[in-house]
Design a protein around this motif. Sequence first.
Motif, PDB file in Angstrom:
ATOM      1  N   LYS A 247     -28.729  77.695  46.036  1.00  8.92           N
ATOM      2  CA  LYS A 247     -29.529  76.738  45.256  1.00  8.92           C
ATOM      3  C   LYS A 247     -30.968  76.727  45.752  1.00  8.92           C
ATOM      4  N   PHE A 248     -31.154  76.704  47.060  1.00  8.15           N
ATOM      5  CA  PHE A 248     -32.508  76.750  47.601  1.00  8.15           C
ATOM      6  C   PHE A 248     -33.223  78.040  47.174  1.00  8.15           C
ATOM      7  N   ARG A 249     -32.539  79.164  47.251  1.00  8.13           N
ATOM      8  CA  ARG A 249     -33.184  80.430  46.908  1.00  8.13           C
ATOM      9  C   ARG A 249     -33.499  80.519  45.418  1.00  8.13           C
ATOM     10  N   SER A 250     -32.779  79.745  44.603  1.00  8.14           N
ATOM     11  CA  SER A 250     -33.015  79.800  43.154  1.00  8.14           C
ATOM     12  C   SER A 250     -34.371  79.232  42.764  1.00  8.14           C
ATOM     13  N   ILE A 251     -35.001  78.438  43.632  1.00 11.00           N
ATOM     14  CA  ILE A 251     -36.310  77.868  43.291  1.00 11.00           C
ATOM     15  C   ILE A 251     -37.461  78.708  43.833  1.00 11.00           C
ATOM     16  N   LEU A 252     -37.130  79.797  44.527  1.00 13.56           N
ATOM     17  CA  LEU A 252     -38.182  80.693  45.003  1.00 13.56           C
ATOM     18  C   LEU A 252     -38.710  81.543  43.848  1.00 13.56           C
ATOM     19  N   GLY A 253     -39.997  81.872  43.893  1.00 12.39           N
ATOM     20  CA  GLY A 253     -40.597  82.663  42.831  1.00 12.39           C
ATOM     21  C   GLY A 253     -42.097  82.698  42.995  1.00 12.39           C
ATOM     22  N   GLU A 254     -42.802  82.565  41.890  1.00  9.60           N
ATOM     23  CA  GLU A 254     -44.258  82.632  41.933  1.00  9.60           C
ATOM     24  C   GLU A 254     -44.866  81.470  42.699  1.00  9.60           C
ATOM     25  N   GLU A 255     -44.258  80.294  42.564  1.00 10.05           N
ATOM     26  CA  GLU A 255     -44.826  79.117  43.224  1.00 10.05           C
ATOM     27  C   GLU A 255     -44.736  79.235  44.743  1.00 10.05           C
ATOM     28  N   ALA A 256     -43.589  79.718  45.224  1.00 12.02           N
ATOM     29  CA  ALA A 256     -43.393  79.879  46.666  1.00 12.02           C
ATOM     30  C   ALA A 256     -42.335  80.938  46.904  1.00 12.02           C
ATOM     31  N   ASP A 257     -42.537  81.779  47.931  1.00 10.89           N
ATOM     32  CA  ASP A 257     -41.544  82.804  48.268  1.00 10.89           C
ATOM     33  C   ASP A 257     -40.818  82.474  49.576  1.00 10.89           C
ATOM     34  N   GLY A 258     -40.990  81.238  50.040  1.00 15.99           N
ATOM     35  CA  GLY A 258     -40.264  80.751  51.209  1.00 15.99           C
ATOM     36  C   GLY A 258     -40.241  79.239  51.197  1.00 15.99           C
ATOM     37  N   LEU A 259     -39.287  78.678  51.928  1.00 14.56           N
ATOM     38  CA  LEU A 259     -39.174  77.224  52.039  1.00 14.56           C
ATOM     39  C   LEU A 259     -39.174  76.829  53.506  1.00 14.56           C
ATOM     40  N   LEU A 260     -39.910  75.790  53.823  1.00 14.99           N
ATOM     41  CA  LEU A 260     -39.936  75.199  55.156  1.00 14.99           C
ATOM     42  C   LEU A 260     -39.143  73.901  55.097  1.00 14.99           C
ATOM     43  N   LEU A 261     -37.999  73.853  55.768  1.00 15.54           N
ATOM     44  CA  LEU A 261     -37.132  72.681  55.741  1.00 15.54           C
ATOM     45  C   LEU A 261     -37.294  71.909  57.043  1.00 15.54           C
ATOM     46  N   THR A 262     -37.939  70.764  56.953  1.00 14.88           N
ATOM     47  CA  THR A 262     -38.210  69.972  58.143  1.00 14.88           C
ATOM     48  C   THR A 262     -37.383  68.695  58.204  1.00 14.88           C
ATOM     49  N   SER A 263     -36.976  68.145  57.078  1.00 14.04           N
ATOM     50  CA  SER A 263     -36.202  66.903  57.109  1.00 14.04           C
ATOM     51  C   SER A 263     -34.761  67.177  57.502  1.00 14.04           C
ATOM     52  N   ARG A 264     -34.159  66.194  58.133  1.00 15.05           N
ATOM     53  CA  ARG A 264     -32.747  66.307  58.517  1.00 15.05           C
ATOM     54  C   ARG A 264     -31.862  66.513  57.291  1.00 15.05           C
ATOM     55  N   TYR A 265     -32.266  65.914  56.154  1.00 14.24           N
ATOM     56  CA  TYR A 265     -31.451  65.972  54.939  1.00 14.24           C
ATOM     57  C   TYR A 265     -31.448  67.371  54.327  1.00 14.24           C
ATOM     58  N   ALA A 266     -32.611  67.997  54.257  1.00  9.69           N
ATOM     59  CA  ALA A 266     -32.681  69.347  53.694  1.00  9.69           C
ATOM     60  C   ALA A 266     -32.014  70.350  54.621  1.00  9.69           C
TER      61      ALA A 266
ATOM     62  N   ALA B 205     -41.075  84.573  61.600  1.00  6.26           N
ATOM     63  CA  ALA B 205     -40.218  84.623  60.414  1.00  6.26           C
ATOM     64  C   ALA B 205     -41.044  84.872  59.157  1.00  6.26           C
ATOM     65  N   ILE B 206     -42.195  84.236  59.050  1.00  6.91           N
ATOM     66  CA  ILE B 206     -43.079  84.437  57.906  1.00  6.91           C
ATOM     67  C   ILE B 206     -43.465  85.909  57.788  1.00  6.91           C
ATOM     68  N   ALA B 207     -43.767  86.516  58.914  1.00  4.99           N
ATOM     69  CA  ALA B 207     -44.133  87.942  58.905  1.00  4.99           C
ATOM     70  C   ALA B 207     -42.926  88.819  58.579  1.00  4.99           C
ATOM     71  N   ASP B 208     -41.792  88.545  59.208  1.00  4.29           N
ATOM     72  CA  ASP B 208     -40.604  89.362  58.988  1.00  4.29           C
ATOM     73  C   ASP B 208     -40.109  89.295  57.549  1.00  4.29           C
ATOM     74  N   PHE B 209     -40.237  88.126  56.928  1.00  7.57           N
ATOM     75  CA  PHE B 209     -39.721  87.944  55.570  1.00  7.57           C
ATOM     76  C   PHE B 209     -40.792  88.179  54.503  1.00  7.57           C
ATOM     77  N   GLY B 210     -42.023  88.450  54.914  1.00  7.38           N
ATOM     78  CA  GLY B 210     -43.096  88.711  53.958  1.00  7.38           C
ATOM     79  C   GLY B 210     -43.479  87.489  53.137  1.00  7.38           C
ATOM     80  N   ILE B 211     -43.444  86.324  53.745  1.00  5.04           N
ATOM     81  CA  ILE B 211     -43.745  85.071  53.028  1.00  5.04           C
ATOM     82  C   ILE B 211     -45.255  84.870  52.968  1.00  5.04           C
ATOM     83  N   THR B 212     -45.749  84.538  51.778  1.00  3.95           N
ATOM     84  CA  THR B 212     -47.168  84.221  51.602  1.00  3.95           C
ATOM     85  C   THR B 212     -47.392  82.763  51.198  1.00  3.95           C
TER      86      THR B 212
END
Length: 354
Positions: free
Chosen positions: A6-25, A83-90
């Motif tokens: 589900k998290f990966r389904s929202i990746l695309g043009e807007e963002a190619d990675g997610l930073l999860l900082t909250s305990r809930y996420a 991780a940003i470098a390894d995964f190619g996140i911009t």
Amino acid sequence: MNNMEKFRSILGEEADGLLLTSRYARYYGASFDIAEGVAIVSAKGSRYFTDSRYIESAQKNLKNFEVIETNREHPYNQLLNQAIADFGITKLGFEENYLTMVEYMGYEKALNAKLVPMNEAIHSFRAMKEPWELEIMRKAQDITDAAFSDVVKRIHAGMSEKDLQAELIYCLYKNGAEGLSFDPIVVSGPNTSMPHGVAGDRKLQDGDFITMDFGVLYKGYCSDMTRTVALGYATEEMKKVYATVLEAQLAGIAATKAGVTGQSIDGAARKVISDAGYGAYFGHGYGHCLGLEIHESPRCSVAGTTVMEENMVSSAEPGIYLPGKFGVRIEDVVFIGKDGCEDITHSPKKLMIL
């Protein structure tokens, strides 16, 4: 889809990675609760960073992540940039609702990716519960019911609100709670006119209404429940107000189903209270959704224009509060279905006079 998909389904043009900082996420992605940490999710991989206090538990239990220990030599931001470098996140989507300004500014300065606010998208999946989540929440509510059954046997004149609050918390843990979903509300007599009153030194006495609002954490998920009981006796006015609140709650529950707005559910309950002449004394909304947090969206309130969907979980908690006299609130939790809802709170709702 599992939660990581589900998290990966929202990746695309807007963002190619997610930073999860909250305990809930982090919990939602990992299906396990680690008190401290930060996670990164991308199409190419996912990493979870935590310190030595939690690393062993994380390595044993976090199946969806590569788990890496952070320390003085390898601080969070250094590992995140790796991780940003390894995964190619911009572009990195983040939870703006769960970061302080200081935290945001620190990430913005340190990370080698553009930060994109994506709180709503990251948490949108939580509104509709999976079957396994519903079963956990059912168990959490069972614990709450059992605690209520125990605590009413302990209530007696002369004990203070604080005494009763302590007994209630003990009963919650004794029956299986792993934590409290919020600080319990325990008020008596004229203090029950305050919806979120705080337990004090007032002694319980015959003729009091006693309101207890409480919930537990079980496997990361919340329960919620309110019961108002009378001690010794109840006046005719007390009985009338109680009956009105119960009728309002039942009307709201009857109106609850997928495809209707929270506003319409609230309206069904509010009409009962208004028709009885108490409209001015019901100030809060009829209910709120819950799950990993005790208050989640959408809500059943005057402003609740969101349409409810199957497998959402909502509270049902109308009340009447007469300043300086007394108040009544009755609260259950319901699972929302296509043609109605299932009330998973089983404690008695008929007025109890102890």
